[in-house]
Design a protein around this motif. Structure first.
Motif, mmCIF file in Angstrom:
data_model
loop_
_atom_site.group_PDB
_atom_site.id
_atom_site.type_symbol
_atom_site.label_atom_id
_atom_site.label_comp_id
_atom_site.label_asym_id
_atom_site.label_seq_id
_atom_site.Cartn_x
_atom_site.Cartn_y
_atom_site.Cartn_z
ATOM 1 N N LYS A 45 46.737 1.968 -30.603
ATOM 2 C CA LYS A 45 45.823 3.053 -30.966
ATOM 3 C C LYS A 45 44.827 2.578 -32.023
ATOM 4 N N GLU A 48 42.396 -0.326 -30.534
ATOM 5 C CA GLU A 48 41.383 0.160 -29.594
ATOM 6 C C GLU A 48 40.212 0.848 -30.295
ATOM 7 N N GLN A 49 40.360 1.163 -31.560
ATOM 8 C CA GLN A 49 39.258 1.734 -32.332
ATOM 9 C C GLN A 49 38.438 0.641 -33.016
ATOM 10 N N ALA A 53 37.161 -2.424 -29.339
ATOM 11 C CA ALA A 53 36.865 -1.133 -28.704
ATOM 12 C C ALA A 53 35.676 -1.242 -27.740
ATOM 13 N N LYS A 73 44.258 6.340 -37.860
ATOM 14 C CA LYS A 73 42.788 6.284 -37.924
ATOM 15 C C LYS A 73 42.380 4.930 -38.503
#
Length: 78
Positions: A45, A48-49, A53, A73
């Motif tokens: 998670k 991938e940011q 990305a 985040k």
């Protein structure tokens, strides 16, 4: 090394660093698809940011340096 000593001697950085917990892990199992457990899911998670990305064909590697909040985040990556 001179620059590094200068940065770490700054008391403002010492204050900010108290809010972070550094961690390191072997990324092989963390980036395997499908994800193998909650640690791998969180890493993917976050990754991938970051700097991987938006790739139309993701690579198998997600190696890098990441700064993230406990929520997952992304704060920064390289």
């Amino acid at each position: 090394m001179k620059g590094r000593r200068y940065v770490w001697s700054d008391p403002r950085l010492h204050e900010i660093a108290r809010n972070f917990i550094p961690a390191a892990d072997e990324c092989g199992y963390l980036q395997a698809k499908p994800a193998r457990g909650p640690e791998a899911e969180l890493f993917q998670k976050i990754a991938e940011q970051g700097h991987y990305a938006g790739k139309t064909v993701p690579t198998a590697s997600r190696q890098g340096t990441y700064a993230a909040a406990p929520s997952g985040k992304l704060l920064a990556s390289i």
